[in-house]
Design an enzyme around this catalytic site. Structure first.
Site, PDB file in Angstrom:
ATOM      1  N   THR A  95       0.844  -1.024  -0.148  1.00 15.82           N
ATOM      2  CA  THR A  95      -0.079  -0.059   0.059  1.00 15.82           C
ATOM      3  C   THR A  95       0.754   1.202   0.060  1.00 15.82           C
ATOM      4  O   THR A  95       1.824   1.530   1.077  1.00 15.82           O
ATOM      5  CB  THR A  95      -0.930   0.020   1.050  1.00 15.82           C
ATOM      6  OG1 THR A  95      -1.673  -1.202   1.198  1.00 15.82           O
ATOM      7  CG2 THR A  95      -1.821   1.144   1.306  1.00 15.82           C
ATOM      8  N   LYS A 170      -8.174   1.670  -2.958  1.00 19.68           N
ATOM      9  CA  LYS A 170      -7.657   1.390  -1.602  1.00 19.68           C
ATOM     10  C   LYS A 170      -7.983   2.639  -0.583  1.00 19.68           C
ATOM     11  O   LYS A 170      -8.605   2.492   0.345  1.00 19.68           O
ATOM     12  CB  LYS A 170      -6.407   0.706  -1.545  1.00 19.68           C
ATOM     13  CG  LYS A 170      -5.673   0.557  -0.295  1.00 19.68           C
ATOM     14  CD  LYS A 170      -5.595  -0.888   0.308  1.00 19.68           C
ATOM     15  CE  LYS A 170      -5.135  -0.629   1.605  1.00 19.68           C
ATOM     16  NZ  LYS A 170      -5.184  -2.103   2.432  1.00 19.68           N
ATOM     17  N   LYS A 245      -1.708   4.954   8.775  1.00 16.06           N
ATOM     18  CA  LYS A 245      -0.955   5.152   7.398  1.00 16.06           C
ATOM     19  C   LYS A 245      -1.755   5.288   6.330  1.00 16.06           C
ATOM     20  O   LYS A 245      -1.459   6.026   5.433  1.00 16.06           O
ATOM     21  CB  LYS A 245      -0.336   3.368   7.324  1.00 16.06           C
ATOM     22  CG  LYS A 245       0.746   3.480   6.023  1.00 16.06           C
ATOM     23  CD  LYS A 245       1.066   2.205   5.679  1.00 16.06           C
ATOM     24  CE  LYS A 245       1.605   2.121   4.171  1.00 16.06           C
ATOM     25  NZ  LYS A 245       2.183   0.957   3.556  1.00 16.06           N
TER      26      LYS A 245
END
Ligand code: NAD
Length: 303
Positions: A95, A170, A245
């Site tokens: 990611t 995402k 994050k």
């Protein structure tokens, strides 16, 4: 058809993902900076490689599962792309920033290879059970070529668009999740102050317009959803630092795109503070606790 896969980054996610590729009949050569993780992967049938470049030499596909964009870009630029044979498919499952994902695509294609960004949701449990969801950015042909590998590691792969679209999907999804978790948590805290029972609020909202995943699957208060992390002292689940994050990446994209999203930015700040403090080892739903701080009812029992 079985492929030869280089798998770089054998951590919490990469280790079980590589093992599932072996289980599906692929030849996997693995590397991690931590030798202990390479040894652990070897027990699942992953062939140890002394370096990322050694793993990539002669491979059909190079999969990376690394902490952040800077790790992916450094690895790509410092010899990995040069070590691979022309036309190798690079699939980055980490990611990372959308901008970094696009830069990674450019670096890969400039070097004569093919690229996909394919971040995942489903966590370590999904990585172990091969039930991950992949959100994929890149070309149609590359998506099709990666299909058998993604099927071996996950349950669903969605082609979201061109380079960076997987990362974009995402962070957009996780921004919805963070904002909705804070909203659900605030509603429970308000209910507490009004003397409304958790179960009563749940019974109404779960079948009314307040219904959402944060309420009906990951309910932030113990009781209404017995399987939610709140019932096991907020053991993750989806750890708050991972949410922080991902929201940091969303905040970067909001700022660089000049997008006005006050709730997303506020959620990013709240989760950054929470993850640095009491949320460091907790599920992201434990943010309900911080919302009670300073309130009249810090224990969270209905008044
Ligand atoms: P992790 O820290 O357990 O694993 C990352 C691994 O990469 C480490 O073992 C590290 O030693 C290795 N590494 C770093 N630089 C390297 C290099 N140059 N060469 C070889 N190895 C290198 O992290 P993780 O939990 O497995 O997460 C990996 C990625 O997946 C992250 O981007 C994370 O955001 C994402 N992700 C994690 C989860 C989760 O639940 N853990 C869920 C979804 C997505």
């Amino acid at each position: 058809m079985s492929s030869t896969v280089a798998f770089i980054g054998l951590g919490h996610m990469g280790g079980p993902m590589a093992a599932n590729l072996v289980r599906a009949g692929h030849r996997v050569r693995g590397h991690d900076l931590l030798p202990g993780l390479v040894d652990a992967a070897a027990t699942t049938g992953v062939e140890p490689a002394g370096s990322a470049a050694e793993a990539a030499a002669g491979a059909d596909v190079v999969i990376t599962m690394l902490p952040a964009g800077r790790h992916v870009l450094a690895l790509y630029r410092e010899g990995l792309l040069a070590a691979a044979r022309p036309g190798t498919l690079f699939v980055d499952c980490s990611t990372i920033d959308v901008a970094d994902a696009r830069a990674a695509h450019r670096a890969v294609t400039d070097a004569g290879h093919r690229a996909l960004d394919a971040p995942v949701s489903g966590g370590v449990v999904g990585a172990e059970a091969a039930t991950l969801t992949f959100m994929v950015g890149g070309g149609e042909a590359e998506f099709a070529a990666a299909g058998p590998l993604l099927d071996a590691m996950g349950r669903k792969a969605v082609h979201c668009g061109a380079a960076g679209a997987g990362q974009a999907a995402k962070i957009c999804n996780n921004m919805i999740l963070a904002v909705s978790m804070i909203g659900v948590s605030e509603a429970f805290v308000l209910a507490e102050s009004l003397g409304l029972d958790h179960h009563a609020l749940y019974d109404v909202a779960s079948t009314a317009s307040g219904q959402c995943w944060a309420l009906t699957v990951n309910c932030p208060v113990p009781g209404p959803v017995p399987t939610s992390p709140a019932n096991r002292a907020y053991r993750p689940g989806f750890a708050a630092p991972l949410m922080a994050k991902d929201l940091g990446l969303a905040a970067n994209a909001l700022r660089s795109g000049g997008v006005d999203a006050p709730l997303g930015l506020k959620a990013a700040q709240m989760y950054a503070d929470f993850a640095e403090g009491e949320g460091a080892d907790l599920d992201f739903s434990a943010i309900v606790r911080t919302l009670r701080h300073g309130g009249a009812n810090p224990n969270g029992t209905p008044a």
